[in-house]
Design an enzyme around this catalytic site. Structure first.
Site, PDB file in Angstrom:
ATOM      1  N   SER A  21      35.679 -35.914  -1.672  1.00 12.24           N
ATOM      2  CA  SER A  21      34.283 -36.033  -1.217  1.00 12.24           C
ATOM      3  C   SER A  21      34.138 -36.053   0.296  1.00 12.24           C
ATOM      4  O   SER A  21      34.970 -36.616   1.018  1.00 12.24           O
ATOM      5  CB  SER A  21      33.703 -37.340  -1.777  1.00 12.24           C
ATOM      6  OG  SER A  21      32.503 -37.672  -1.121  1.00 12.24           O
TER       7      SER A  21
ATOM      8  N   GLU B 235      32.245 -37.949   1.712  1.00 11.00           N
ATOM      9  CA  GLU B 235      32.123 -39.359   2.093  1.00 11.00           C
ATOM     10  C   GLU B 235      33.390 -39.849   2.801  1.00 11.00           C
ATOM     11  O   GLU B 235      33.354 -40.834   3.537  1.00 11.00           O
ATOM     12  CB  GLU B 235      31.865 -40.220   0.857  1.00 11.00           C
ATOM     13  CG  GLU B 235      30.431 -40.215   0.370  1.00 11.00           C
ATOM     14  CD  GLU B 235      29.480 -40.877   1.348  1.00 11.00           C
ATOM     15  OE1 GLU B 235      29.609 -42.079   1.567  1.00 11.00           O
ATOM     16  OE2 GLU B 235      28.611 -40.182   1.908  1.00 11.00           O
TER      17      GLU B 235
ATOM     18  N   TYR C   6      33.692 -46.863  -2.216  1.00 11.68           N
ATOM     19  CA  TYR C   6      33.780 -45.566  -2.897  1.00 11.68           C
ATOM     20  C   TYR C   6      34.609 -44.584  -2.062  1.00 11.68           C
ATOM     21  O   TYR C   6      35.534 -43.936  -2.567  1.00 11.68           O
ATOM     22  CB  TYR C   6      32.365 -44.998  -3.133  1.00 11.68           C
ATOM     23  CG  TYR C   6      32.359 -43.535  -3.526  1.00 11.68           C
ATOM     24  CD1 TYR C   6      32.569 -43.153  -4.848  1.00 11.68           C
ATOM     25  CD2 TYR C   6      32.146 -42.530  -2.584  1.00 11.68           C
ATOM     26  CE1 TYR C   6      32.585 -41.809  -5.221  1.00 11.68           C
ATOM     27  CE2 TYR C   6      32.143 -41.186  -2.939  1.00 11.68           C
ATOM     28  CZ  TYR C   6      32.356 -40.834  -4.254  1.00 11.68           C
ATOM     29  OH  TYR C   6      32.373 -39.504  -4.615  1.00 11.68           O
TER      30      TYR C   6
HETATM   31  P1  NDP Z   1      28.420 -38.230 -12.108  1.00  8.90           P
HETATM   32  O1  NDP Z   1      28.268 -39.652 -11.682  1.00  8.90           O
HETATM   33  O2  NDP Z   1      27.228 -37.469 -12.537  1.00  8.90           O
HETATM   34  O3  NDP Z   1      29.501 -38.157 -13.305  1.00  8.90           O
HETATM   35  C1  NDP Z   1      30.614 -39.013 -13.347  1.00  8.90           C
HETATM   36  C2  NDP Z   1      31.343 -38.788 -14.648  1.00  8.90           C
HETATM   37  O4  NDP Z   1      32.491 -39.660 -14.696  1.00  8.90           O
HETATM   38  C3  NDP Z   1      30.530 -39.112 -15.914  1.00  8.90           C
HETATM   39  O5  NDP Z   1      30.825 -38.142 -16.895  1.00  8.90           O
HETATM   40  C4  NDP Z   1      31.064 -40.459 -16.330  1.00  8.90           C
HETATM   41  O6  NDP Z   1      30.931 -40.736 -17.707  1.00  8.90           O
HETATM   42  C5  NDP Z   1      32.536 -40.270 -15.976  1.00  8.90           C
HETATM   43  N1  NDP Z   1      33.288 -41.516 -15.914  1.00  8.90           N
HETATM   44  C6  NDP Z   1      33.031 -42.611 -15.155  1.00  8.90           C
HETATM   45  N2  NDP Z   1      33.964 -43.554 -15.358  1.00  8.90           N
HETATM   46  C7  NDP Z   1      34.846 -43.053 -16.261  1.00  8.90           C
HETATM   47  C8  NDP Z   1      36.028 -43.540 -16.852  1.00  8.90           C
HETATM   48  N3  NDP Z   1      36.503 -44.762 -16.588  1.00  8.90           N
HETATM   49  N4  NDP Z   1      36.693 -42.740 -17.734  1.00  8.90           N
HETATM   50  C9  NDP Z   1      36.226 -41.513 -18.024  1.00  8.90           C
HETATM   51  N5  NDP Z   1      35.092 -40.990 -17.493  1.00  8.90           N
HETATM   52  C10 NDP Z   1      34.416 -41.760 -16.616  1.00  8.90           C
HETATM   53  O7  NDP Z   1      29.155 -37.480 -10.895  1.00  8.90           O
HETATM   54  P2  NDP Z   1      28.979 -35.960 -10.381  1.00  8.90           P
HETATM   55  O8  NDP Z   1      29.003 -35.051 -11.539  1.00  8.90           O
HETATM   56  O9  NDP Z   1      27.883 -35.888  -9.394  1.00  8.90           O
HETATM   57  O10 NDP Z   1      30.331 -35.803  -9.532  1.00  8.90           O
HETATM   58  C11 NDP Z   1      31.549 -35.373 -10.146  1.00  8.90           C
HETATM   59  C12 NDP Z   1      32.730 -35.841  -9.287  1.00  8.90           C
HETATM   60  O11 NDP Z   1      32.636 -35.275  -7.999  1.00  8.90           O
HETATM   61  C13 NDP Z   1      32.815 -37.347  -9.062  1.00  8.90           C
HETATM   62  O12 NDP Z   1      34.179 -37.682  -9.001  1.00  8.90           O
HETATM   63  C14 NDP Z   1      32.158 -37.556  -7.718  1.00  8.90           C
HETATM   64  O13 NDP Z   1      32.629 -38.732  -7.108  1.00  8.90           O
HETATM   65  C15 NDP Z   1      32.621 -36.303  -7.003  1.00  8.90           C
HETATM   66  N6  NDP Z   1      31.757 -35.805  -5.951  1.00  8.90           N
HETATM   67  C16 NDP Z   1      30.443 -35.564  -6.202  1.00  8.90           C
HETATM   68  C17 NDP Z   1      29.642 -35.005  -5.246  1.00  8.90           C
HETATM   69  C18 NDP Z   1      28.188 -34.736  -5.483  1.00  8.90           C
HETATM   70  O14 NDP Z   1      27.470 -34.503  -4.517  1.00  8.90           O
HETATM   71  N7  NDP Z   1      27.737 -34.715  -6.722  1.00  8.90           N
HETATM   72  C19 NDP Z   1      30.189 -34.643  -3.909  1.00  8.90           C
HETATM   73  C20 NDP Z   1      31.610 -34.928  -3.771  1.00  8.90           C
HETATM   74  C21 NDP Z   1      32.347 -35.464  -4.759  1.00  8.90           C
HETATM   75  P3  NDP Z   1      29.596 -41.477 -18.312  1.00  8.90           P
HETATM   76  O15 NDP Z   1      28.628 -40.367 -18.620  1.00  8.90           O
HETATM   77  O16 NDP Z   1      30.134 -42.144 -19.521  1.00  8.90           O
HETATM   78  O17 NDP Z   1      29.091 -42.413 -17.259  1.00  8.90           O
HETATM   79  P1  GDR Z   2      25.630 -40.193  -1.140  1.00 13.34           P
HETATM   80  O1  GDR Z   2      24.334 -39.864  -2.015  1.00 13.34           O
HETATM   81  O2  GDR Z   2      25.747 -41.632  -0.829  1.00 13.34           O
HETATM   82  O3  GDR Z   2      25.626 -39.238   0.016  1.00 13.34           O
HETATM   83  O4  GDR Z   2      26.805 -39.842  -2.166  1.00 13.34           O
HETATM   84  P2  GDR Z   2      22.926 -40.602  -2.183  1.00 13.34           P
HETATM   85  O5  GDR Z   2      22.001 -39.563  -2.689  1.00 13.34           O
HETATM   86  O6  GDR Z   2      23.046 -41.863  -2.964  1.00 13.34           O
HETATM   87  O7  GDR Z   2      22.538 -41.016  -0.683  1.00 13.34           O
HETATM   88  C1  GDR Z   2      22.334 -40.051   0.336  1.00 13.34           C
HETATM   89  C2  GDR Z   2      21.708 -40.712   1.556  1.00 13.34           C
HETATM   90  O8  GDR Z   2      20.355 -41.062   1.262  1.00 13.34           O
HETATM   91  C3  GDR Z   2      20.104 -42.372   1.772  1.00 13.34           C
HETATM   92  N1  GDR Z   2      18.984 -42.983   1.040  1.00 13.34           N
HETATM   93  C4  GDR Z   2      18.987 -43.309  -0.265  1.00 13.34           C
HETATM   94  N2  GDR Z   2      19.926 -43.163  -1.217  1.00 13.34           N
HETATM   95  C5  GDR Z   2      19.613 -43.555  -2.483  1.00 13.34           C
HETATM   96  N3  GDR Z   2      20.503 -43.377  -3.447  1.00 13.34           N
HETATM   97  N4  GDR Z   2      18.400 -44.120  -2.789  1.00 13.34           N
HETATM   98  C6  GDR Z   2      17.430 -44.293  -1.861  1.00 13.34           C
HETATM   99  O9  GDR Z   2      16.340 -44.794  -2.167  1.00 13.34           O
HETATM  100  C7  GDR Z   2      17.738 -43.862  -0.524  1.00 13.34           C
HETATM  101  N5  GDR Z   2      17.026 -43.852   0.622  1.00 13.34           N
HETATM  102  C8  GDR Z   2      17.783 -43.307   1.565  1.00 13.34           C
HETATM  103  C9  GDR Z   2      21.444 -43.092   1.584  1.00 13.34           C
HETATM  104  O10 GDR Z   2      21.475 -44.279   2.390  1.00 13.34           O
HETATM  105  C10 GDR Z   2      22.404 -42.000   2.014  1.00 13.34           C
HETATM  106  O11 GDR Z   2      22.532 -41.988   3.404  1.00 13.34           O
HETATM  107  C11 GDR Z   2      26.756 -38.691  -2.986  1.00 13.34           C
HETATM  108  C12 GDR Z   2      27.491 -39.019  -4.300  1.00 13.34           C
HETATM  109  O12 GDR Z   2      27.323 -37.945  -5.197  1.00 13.34           O
HETATM  110  C13 GDR Z   2      28.974 -39.231  -4.047  1.00 13.34           C
HETATM  111  O13 GDR Z   2      29.651 -39.377  -5.301  1.00 13.34           O
HETATM  112  C14 GDR Z   2      29.513 -37.997  -3.302  1.00 13.34           C
HETATM  113  O14 GDR Z   2      30.875 -38.157  -3.039  1.00 13.34           O
HETATM  114  C15 GDR Z   2      28.739 -37.781  -2.015  1.00 13.34           C
HETATM  115  O15 GDR Z   2      27.368 -37.589  -2.337  1.00 13.34           O
HETATM  116  C16 GDR Z   2      29.214 -36.542  -1.263  1.00 13.34           C
END
Ligand code: NDP
Ligand code: GDR
Length: 323
Positions: free
Chosen positions: A127, A129, A151
């Site tokens: 990520s 992050e 995280y």
């Molecule tokens: P989501 O939060 O939508 O999905 C997370 C998934 O992980 C769900 O299917 C959840 O299952 C599963 N999970 C959580 N805990 C466990 C566990 N103990 N065993 C098995 N499965 C588990 O994430 P995203 O699809 O947005 O992201 C996918 C991956 O990419 C994550 O690793 C995230 O950190 C990473 N990532 C995401 C980004 C983004 O912008 N979306 C950017 C960079 C990295 P359940 O449905 O049961 O909760």
């Molecule tokens: P992020 O996503 O932390 O970048 O992680 P999120 O959408 O939660 O926050 C993005 C930015 O928005 C600001 N923010 C708020 N965020 C949330 N959730 N709710 C609010 O009301 C709000 N107001 C402002 C946050 O402070 C932050 O700066 C996501 C996840 O998908 C991670 O798993 C992944 O790794 C990174 O993106 C890349």
């Protein structure tokens, strides 16, 4: 027919990746953890119309034995490790769960591959992050990391263990350093979905304000559908490697709000409120990725613009809420 194994298939990326791989002719095995809500767990897969086309199997990233058993049984050519406790804000409330799943869980998966199926190709969901308090702008594969949350620290451990297993044991293990990517299937707690759901509710007269935290934070936002293609491309390369996946454009939360309200024909300033309770203990203020290596080596480019993304998400939330 090649077989792909996806952890986190019920999440946003898992659903898009499953659809993408099915389109390429893969047999898709998705691992789901046991839940009392099993009737709703396939909601995202159903939305993309692939729920009945994938094979769902029972396992948990924190249970190494389940991972080994599943790899032995299904023998996938490709393993995509997407499962995580992925919500940054929650990682301060549950740092140990986050460390266990998002950090150690990666090592469980790497160990399972090493023990049961070392010839499989492995993708780790790293990520942006990890860049946290950024040391350079834009961020590339060579930018030093500075995690700002439990995280991000857990992801950094998973990232380096992926690199280490590649270098130590010769695993074909790649790490995708993905910047934020969104879609109509984004979890409701993430800021973009919170905004588009809020906009749709205001438009339909179900709500009269949208409350947010730090609206000055800037992110490099792309579309999840584009980003899962990059994951697949990494595993098609002869050599495993690490890649930044991003659009190369950054925008503030406020800007994403403006685009979302505009997509619904509303003026943002009438509805936005901020609540200090939503601020984070340590913030990532600015992310901007340099996807140059992905373009050069993988031939990958994002397709969906930020304007199109916001409009698609608002339209989907209006549709959901109008039902
Ligand atoms: P989501 O939060 O939508 O999905 C997370 C998934 O992980 C769900 O299917 C959840 O299952 C599963 N999970 C959580 N805990 C466990 C566990 N103990 N065993 C098995 N499965 C588990 O994430 P995203 O699809 O947005 O992201 C996918 C991956 O990419 C994550 O690793 C995230 O950190 C990473 N990532 C995401 C980004 C983004 O912008 N979306 C950017 C960079 C990295 P359940 O449905 O049961 O909760
Ligand atoms: P992020 O996503 O932390 O970048 O992680 P999120 O959408 O939660 O926050 C993005 C930015 O928005 C600001 N923010 C708020 N965020 C949330 N959730 N709710 C609010 O009301 C709000 N107001 C402002 C946050 O402070 C932050 O700066 C996501 C996840 O998908 C991670 O798993 C992944 O790794 C990174 O993106 C890349």
């Amino acid at each position: 027919m090649p077989t792909a194994f996806i952890t986190g298939i019920t999440g946003q990326d898992g659903a898009y990746l499953a659809k993408f791989l099915l389109g390429k002719g893969y047999h898709v095995i998705g691992m789901i953890r046991r839940s009392a809500s099993s009737d709703v767990i396939g909601e995202r897969l159903r939305w993309l119309d692939v729920l009945d086309k994938v094979t769902l199997v029972d396992g948990n990233l924190t249970d190494l034995s389940s991972l080994i058993r599943l790899l032995q049984e299904h023998k996938p050519e490709e393993v995509y490790n997407l499962a995580a406790q992925s919500f940054v804000a929650t990682s301060w409330q549950q740092p140990l769960v986050t460390g266990n799943v998002t950090g150690l869980g990666v090592v469980n998966m790497l160990e399972a591959v090493r023990i049961a199926l070392p010839e499989a190709r492995f993708y780790q969901a790293s990520s942006s992050e990890m860049f946290g308090k950024v040391q350079a702008v834009p961020q590339s594969e060579t930018t030093p990391f500075y995690p700002r949350s439990p995280y991000a620290a857990a992801k950094l451990y998973g990232h380096w263990m992926t690199v280490n297993y590649r270098e130590s044991f010769g695993l074909h293990a790649s790490s995708g350093i993905l910047f934020n990517h969104e879609s109509p299937l984004r979890g409701i707690e993430f800021v973009t979905r919170r905004i588009t759901d809020g906009v749709a509710r205001i438009k339909l007269g179900l709500k009269d304000r949208l409350t947010l935290g730090n609206t000055a934070a800037k992110r490099d936002w792309g579309h999840a559908g584009d980003y899962v293609e990059a994951m697949w491309l990494m595993l098609q390369q002869d050599a495993a490697d690490d890649y930044v996946i991003a659009t190369g454009r950054t925008a503030s939360v406020e800007e994403f709000c403006r685009l979302s309200f505009a997509a619904a024909g509303l003026a943002m300033d009438d509805y936005i409120h901020t609540d200090p309770a939503l601020l984070r203990p340590a913030e990532v203020e600015l992310l901007l990725g340099d996807p140059g290596k992905a373009a050069r080596v993988l031939g990958w480019k994002p397709r969906v613009s930020l304007e199109e993304l916001a409009a698609e998400m608002v339209a989907a939330d209006l549709k959901r809420l109008s039902r």
